[in-house]
Scaffold this active site. Structure first.
Site, PDB file in Angstrom:
ATOM      1  N   GLN A  18      21.029  19.250   7.192  1.00  0.00           N
ATOM      2  CA  GLN A  18      21.778  18.201   6.507  1.00  0.00           C
ATOM      3  C   GLN A  18      21.402  18.047   5.031  1.00  0.00           C
ATOM      4  OE1 GLN A  18      20.968  15.402  10.027  1.00  0.00           O
ATOM      5  NE2 GLN A  18      22.977  14.737   9.350  1.00  0.00           N
ATOM      6  N   ARG A  75      10.040  11.671   8.120  1.00  0.00           N
ATOM      7  CA  ARG A  75      10.364  12.568   9.234  1.00  0.00           C
ATOM      8  C   ARG A  75      11.394  13.583   8.758  1.00  0.00           C
ATOM      9  NH1 ARG A  75      14.689  11.783  13.714  1.00  0.00           N
ATOM     10  NH2 ARG A  75      14.283  13.664  14.900  1.00  0.00           N
ATOM     11  N   HIS A 119      16.160  20.484  15.029  1.00  0.00           N
ATOM     12  CA  HIS A 119      17.231  19.505  14.796  1.00  0.00           C
ATOM     13  C   HIS A 119      18.539  20.284  14.655  1.00  0.00           C
ATOM     14  CE1 HIS A 119      17.873  15.147  13.240  1.00  0.00           C
ATOM     15  NE2 HIS A 119      19.061  15.658  13.436  1.00  0.00           N
ATOM     16  N   ASN A 164      15.218  17.153  18.598  1.00  0.00           N
ATOM     17  CA  ASN A 164      15.981  15.974  18.242  1.00  0.00           C
ATOM     18  C   ASN A 164      17.225  15.893  19.121  1.00  0.00           C
ATOM     19  OD1 ASN A 164      16.692  13.690  16.334  1.00  0.00           O
ATOM     20  ND2 ASN A 164      18.549  14.940  16.230  1.00  0.00           N
ATOM     21  N   GLU A 165      17.335  14.812  19.878  1.00  0.00           N
ATOM     22  CA  GLU A 165      18.548  14.481  20.617  1.00  0.00           C
ATOM     23  C   GLU A 165      19.142  15.631  21.426  1.00  0.00           C
ATOM     24  OE1 GLU A 165      21.355  12.720  17.920  1.00  0.00           O
ATOM     25  OE2 GLU A 165      20.086  10.997  17.521  1.00  0.00           O
ATOM     26  N   ASN A 294      16.226   7.420  18.967  1.00  0.00           N
ATOM     27  CA  ASN A 294      17.227   7.211  17.919  1.00  0.00           C
ATOM     28  C   ASN A 294      18.248   6.233  18.468  1.00  0.00           C
ATOM     29  OD1 ASN A 294      15.878   9.158  16.509  1.00  0.00           O
ATOM     30  ND2 ASN A 294      17.499  10.704  16.601  1.00  0.00           N
ATOM     31  N   TYR A 296      21.622   3.586  17.538  1.00  0.00           N
ATOM     32  CA  TYR A 296      22.632   3.209  16.551  1.00  0.00           C
ATOM     33  C   TYR A 296      23.612   2.130  16.974  1.00  0.00           C
ATOM     34  CZ  TYR A 296      21.226   7.149  13.590  1.00  0.00           C
ATOM     35  OH  TYR A 296      20.520   8.002  12.782  1.00  0.00           O
ATOM     36  N   GLU A 368      15.043   7.131  14.406  1.00  0.00           N
ATOM     37  CA  GLU A 368      16.249   6.977  13.580  1.00  0.00           C
ATOM     38  C   GLU A 368      16.942   5.665  13.909  1.00  0.00           C
ATOM     39  OE1 GLU A 368      19.252  10.084  13.735  1.00  0.00           O
ATOM     40  OE2 GLU A 368      17.692  11.624  13.693  1.00  0.00           O
ATOM     41  N   TRP A 414      17.349   6.081   9.135  1.00  0.00           N
ATOM     42  CA  TRP A 414      18.256   7.188   8.845  1.00  0.00           C
ATOM     43  C   TRP A 414      19.264   6.687   7.841  1.00  0.00           C
ATOM     44  CZ3 TRP A 414      18.049  12.261  10.052  1.00  0.00           C
ATOM     45  CH2 TRP A 414      19.146  13.025   9.609  1.00  0.00           C
ATOM     46  N   GLU A 421      26.909  15.087   7.114  1.00  0.00           N
ATOM     47  CA  GLU A 421      26.963  14.428   8.420  1.00  0.00           C
ATOM     48  C   GLU A 421      27.739  15.288   9.438  1.00  0.00           C
ATOM     49  OE1 GLU A 421      25.353  12.102   9.862  1.00  0.00           O
ATOM     50  OE2 GLU A 421      26.635  11.816  11.596  1.00  0.00           O
ATOM     51  N   TRP A 422      27.215  16.479   9.712  1.00  0.00           N
ATOM     52  CA  TRP A 422      27.721  17.342  10.780  1.00  0.00           C
ATOM     53  C   TRP A 422      29.242  17.530  10.700  1.00  0.00           C
ATOM     54  CZ3 TRP A 422      23.434  19.598  11.796  1.00  0.00           C
ATOM     55  CH2 TRP A 422      22.241  18.885  11.837  1.00  0.00           C
ATOM     56  N   PHE A 430      24.952   7.745   4.886  1.00  0.00           N
ATOM     57  CA  PHE A 430      23.938   7.022   5.672  1.00  0.00           C
ATOM     58  C   PHE A 430      22.691   6.681   4.849  1.00  0.00           C
ATOM     59  CE2 PHE A 430      26.014   8.493   9.617  1.00  0.00           C
ATOM     60  CZ  PHE A 430      25.655   7.505  10.531  1.00  0.00           C
TER      61      PHE A 430
HETATM   62  C1  GAL Z   1      21.827  11.353  14.793  1.00  0.00           C
HETATM   63  C2  GAL Z   1      21.320  12.657  14.227  1.00  0.00           C
HETATM   64  C3  GAL Z   1      21.238  12.686  12.740  1.00  0.00           C
HETATM   65  C4  GAL Z   1      22.317  11.915  12.018  1.00  0.00           C
HETATM   66  C5  GAL Z   1      22.614  10.584  12.684  1.00  0.00           C
HETATM   67  C6  GAL Z   1      23.823   9.844  12.151  1.00  0.00           C
HETATM   68  O1  GAL Z   1      22.478  11.584  15.997  1.00  0.00           O
HETATM   69  O2  GAL Z   1      20.063  12.955  14.748  1.00  0.00           O
HETATM   70  O3  GAL Z   1      21.160  14.026  12.352  1.00  0.00           O
HETATM   71  O4  GAL Z   1      23.413  12.667  11.763  1.00  0.00           O
HETATM   72  O5  GAL Z   1      22.802  10.739  14.052  1.00  0.00           O
HETATM   73  O6  GAL Z   1      24.992  10.258  12.784  1.00  0.00           O
END
Ligand code: GAL
Length: 463
Positions: A18, A75, A119, A164-165, A294, A296, A368, A414, A421-422, A430
């Protein structure tokens, strides 16, 4: 002042693909993300991580900015193909040197590095030659990669995160198909999750056997989970909310903390779920020194029969709903971030309680938490009050958890800066530092200054 315990870890987080850019420099091999982003139509606006924040060339400036903000921990992840261009074989000395220099720079500035080994940027060769995470041999291959990292950086790295995840790798990569390798299957996500868990266990095993006694670091995994609240008080909705949490977090945390997959997953997924050997189980059980989380967002859950499931937007993180017999929904009054994620700080408090209770009071680290907003620069400044409100709510929920005796030991925001963002490319911001992707310039947002005070005070000012 809502004070946190002495020694509480405050940091920010990023990931290699990223932020680094330099996708073809320094002897790096291609990753599955490098090729996926170059397929037309896969990423918003055709964006790629070829350059992104150009952190590979600007890491000194970035670390200096962290230090200026008084951040105490950072991190980040290692790009596996920077260290092993083909995923295995001979390490690339330029890649090792890059991370070694980054680590030294952090330490020189008094910032504690936390390193994620994986990751999501898998070396492309492993995907092409072995079918990536579907292959049981990946566990041994990851063990060897991890060992190279422990050998080269373990004298200075005391906090390791294996993966990661894994939920995202399995669900977004093999069920929803919006991340590489872009597959849509009902079976593969369970196979991939299984191999990821075995790989995690192998990395921890070699660390504990050969490195931990000397290097004295700690190792864990980072899982992601939203909170799930029963829509009504009915027994069926309560059970559905519990089931949803088990499918989200229990899928990965149960084998590590309780020795096997959750019963409900075994029952619902039946023959599509792989089984662990006795050796796998022994290696997995107890394989974490801390619980990385993580977090959100939150959703309501209602029980429904299988034929009445309503698919949610992929970004609402439903998972494989056919297997769960439930629907997700939200409260109209909840605020949404630019990701469409609902802002529900009490969900964070409840999730921490659920983890504490189910997994026998582990030490938890939030690896995160944060939000995407439509930030813009005005007169040279970014006034992201909404982010400050978000963080105030979520850090407040963390404080409530600590007060209740939950062993929350750290919080990583984060993200340190806006980044790639992928599948959504550069459309989501973010960061607490704004990045102008044309010039590469970083501009601390109002939230950066606000967070800097939280870190300095080791707590939140009462509002
Ligand atoms: C997580 C991920 C991060 C970042 C974040 C916000 O799932 O580990 O790389 O993209 O979400 O979408």
């Amino acid at each position: 002042m809502k004070k946190f315990p002495k020694g509480f870890t405050w940091g920010t987080a990023t990931a290699s693909y990223q932020i680094e850019g330099a996708w073809l420099e320094g002897g790096k091999g291609p990753s599955i993300w490098d090729t996926f982003t170059h397929i037309p139509g896969r990423i918003a606006n055709g964006d790629t991580g070829d350059v992104t924040c150009d952190h590979y060339h600007r890491y000194k400036e970035d670390v200096a900015l962290m230090a200026e903000l008084g951040l105490k921990a950072y991190r980040f992840s290692l790009a596996w193909p920077r260290i092993l261009p083909d995923g295995r074989g001979k390490p690339n000395s330029d890649g090792i040197r890059f991370y070694s220099d980054l680590i030294d720079t952090l330490l020189d500035h008094g910032i504690t590095p936390w390193v994620t080994l994986y990751h999501w940027d898998l070396p492309l060769a492993l995907q092409l030659e072995l079918d990536g995470w579907l292959n049981p041999d990946m566990a041994g291959i990851f063990r060897r990669y991890a060992e190279i990292c422990f050998e080269n950086f373990g004298d200075r790295i005391k906090h390791w995160i294996t993966l990661n995840e894994p939920w995202v790798v399995a669900v977004m990569g093999y069920s929803k198909g919006i991340m590489p390798p872009g597959r849509k299957s009902l079976t593969e996500p369970y196979v991939v999750a299984h191999q990821l868990l075995r790989a995690h266990a192998q990395a921890v095993d070699v660390y504990r056997e050969k490195y931990q006694p000397k290097q004295k670091g700690r190792i864990g995994i980072t899982n992601n989970c939203d909170w799930r609240e029963p829509r009504t008080n009915s027994e069926k909705d309560k059970q559905a909310a519990q089931r949803s949490l088990e499918f989200f977090l229990g899928w990965f945390a149960d084998p590590i903390y309780r020795g096997d997959y959750c019963e409900v997953i075994r029952k619902q997924v039946a023959e599509r779920l792989p089984t662990f050997t006795a050796e796998d189980k022994a290696l997995l059980h107890g394989s974490c020194d801390f619980f990385g989380l993580n977090h959100y967002s939150t959703a309501y859950v209602s029980h429904v029969e299988q034929d009445r499931i309503v698919e949610v937007d992929v970004y609402q993180n439903g998972g494989i709903l056919q297997d769960q017999e439930l629907n997700l929904s939200a409260d109209e009054s909840w605020k949404k971030t630019d990701m469409g994620w609902y802002v529900v700080p009490w969900g964070c408090r409840k999730l921490l309680g659920w983890i504490d209770n189910r997994y026998d009071h582990p030490e938890i680290v939030i690896t995160e938490n944060g939000c995407a907003l439509r930030d813009h620069v005005e007169d040279g400044a970014v006034n992201d009050t909404e982010r400050i409100n978000f963080l105030n709510g979520y850090i407040g929920a963390c404080h409530d958890a600590v007060e209740a005796g939950i062993k929350l030991r750290g919080y990583f925001l984060w993200s340190f800066m806006d980044n790639f963002e992928w599948a959504l490319g550069f459309t989501k911001r973010f960061g607490i530092n704004y990045v102008d992707f044309q010039s590469g310039r970083r501009i601390p947002k109002a939230s950066a200054k606000w967070y800097s005070n939280v870190v300095k005070n080791n707590g939140l000012a009462e509002t």
